[in-house]
Design a protein around this motif. Structure first.
Motif, short mmCIF file in Angstrom:
data_model
loop_
_atom_site.label_atom_id
_atom_site.label_comp_id
_atom_site.label_asym_id
_atom_site.label_seq_id
_atom_site.Cartn_x
_atom_site.Cartn_y
_atom_site.Cartn_z
N LEU A 68 0.85 -1.18 0.00
CA LEU A 68 0.00 0.00 0.00
C LEU A 68 0.88 1.23 0.00
CD1 LEU A 68 -2.66 -1.13 2.62
CD2 LEU A 68 -2.86 -1.16 0.12
N TYR A 118 1.98 -2.90 -6.26
CA TYR A 118 1.74 -1.64 -5.57
C TYR A 118 0.29 -1.19 -5.77
CZ TYR A 118 6.82 -1.17 -5.24
OH TYR A 118 8.15 -1.36 -4.97
N LYS A 119 -0.23 -0.50 -4.73
CA LYS A 119 -1.55 0.13 -4.81
C LYS A 119 -1.47 1.47 -4.10
CE LYS A 119 -6.01 0.54 -5.40
NZ LYS A 119 -6.61 0.69 -6.75
N VAL A 131 -2.77 4.65 -2.25
CA VAL A 131 -3.90 5.12 -1.45
C VAL A 131 -3.95 6.64 -1.64
CG1 VAL A 131 -4.95 5.20 0.84
CG2 VAL A 131 -3.54 3.24 0.18
N PHE A 153 -7.29 2.85 3.55
CA PHE A 153 -6.31 1.77 3.55
C PHE A 153 -7.00 0.41 3.52
CE2 PHE A 153 -3.18 4.99 4.52
CZ PHE A 153 -2.06 4.49 3.88
N ALA A 172 -8.11 -0.16 -0.14
CA ALA A 172 -6.97 -0.47 -1.02
C ALA A 172 -6.43 -1.87 -0.74
CB ALA A 172 -5.88 0.58 -0.84
N ALA A 173 -6.35 -2.24 0.53
CA ALA A 173 -5.89 -3.58 0.88
C ALA A 173 -6.81 -4.64 0.29
CB ALA A 173 -5.81 -3.72 2.40
N ILE A 196 -0.03 -8.23 2.94
CA ILE A 196 -0.09 -6.79 2.76
C ILE A 196 0.95 -6.10 3.62
CG2 ILE A 196 -1.50 -4.71 3.13
CD1 ILE A 196 -2.59 -6.31 0.85
N THR A 228 3.10 -1.87 3.79
CA THR A 228 2.86 -0.47 3.44
C THR A 228 4.18 0.27 3.26
OG1 THR A 228 2.93 0.69 5.59
CG2 THR A 228 0.98 -0.65 5.14
N THR A 275 2.30 -3.86 8.78
CA THR A 275 2.18 -2.46 8.41
C THR A 275 3.48 -1.69 8.46
OG1 THR A 275 1.63 -1.95 10.71
CG2 THR A 275 -0.22 -2.23 9.18
#
Length: 240
Positions: free
Chosen positions: A18, A43-44, A46, A66, A69-70, A81, A83, A105
């Protein structure tokens, strides 16, 4: 249902990342530089998560963006996942409870483990993007004692300014010297530090320099994600 039996859009990507919506330069070694990894990542971005908001998560929540997006990454096919901002430690429990795959995270998750690696009398020191904010809920959320030594980059530094302003023109050597100076300040203030954990994912390009100059192990976003990936997709060994 086992993860490898889920219906997916894409295959062969274990780790989904993320991304904070940023414009500064990400050097090799940064979690946001795809060349950092020996395995595929997805990748994404946010979009609500701009750098200026990432140190205010205790005041203004970005949890729902978040989560969304996850879920998109999970639905598409990732098995775990992570970040691009260590301050997302504050959402570790909420995201882990929400997601159907494991969540890591923040590099700060490593602090309790590293503490147990050190001899009595030695402490873990945390190097961060902003020491004025990295306290209380960001530490408690991942099991870190609030008296853990924390030192940050000066808020007037080019390192911090370039991230906030989205300036991709700051030379690598300028950033490197600022990071090394901050690590030195951590050790000057806390000579009992026996290992360093870098909260900020943008510190990782300089971890080798920190370790070489000060002779200490450095744990960061890369050590965490490599371990995370190794657990999600264990290496298969031969029988010879």
């Amino acid at each position: 249902m086992r993860n490898n039996l889920r219906k997916k859009t894409y295959y062969g990507v274990t780790v989904g990342i993320l991304m904070v919506n940023s414009r500064f330069r990400r050097w090799p070694g940064d979690i946001g530089h795809a060349g950092t990894w020996d395995f595929p990542v997805q990748y994404k971005i946010v979009h609500d998560a701009v750098p200026s908001r990432m140190t205010e998560l205790h005041q203004s929540s970005l949890l729902e963006p978040f989560k969304r997006a996850a879920q998109e990454l999970i639905d598409a096919g990732v098995d775990g996942i992570t970040t691009t901002c260590g301050f997302l430690s504050i959402y570790q429990r909420e995201l882990a409870d929400f997601c159907s795959v494991p969540v890591a995270t923040s590099a700060l998750l490593q602090v309790p483990m590293v503490e147990r690696m050190l001899p009595t009398g030695k402490k873990v020191g945390i190097l961060t993007y902003n020491a004025e904010v990295l306290n209380g809920p960001y530490l408690r959320a991942v099991g870190i004692a609030e008296d853990t030594p924390v030192v940050g980059l000066p808020q007037t530094s080019e390192f911090v300014r370039s991230i906030r302003a989205g300036d991709d023109t700051v030379p690598y050597d300028v950033l490197r010297e600022e990071v090394l100076a901050a690590a030195g300040e951590l050790l000057n203030r806390h000579p009992d530090v026996g290992a360093i954990v870098g909260e900020c994912t943008n510190l990782t390009p300089f971890s080798a320099d920190i370790s070489e100059r000060y002779g200490l192990p450095v744990f960061d976003a890369v050590t965490m994600v490599n371990t995370f990936h190794a657990a999600l997709k264990p290496r298969r060994f031969g029988t010879d």
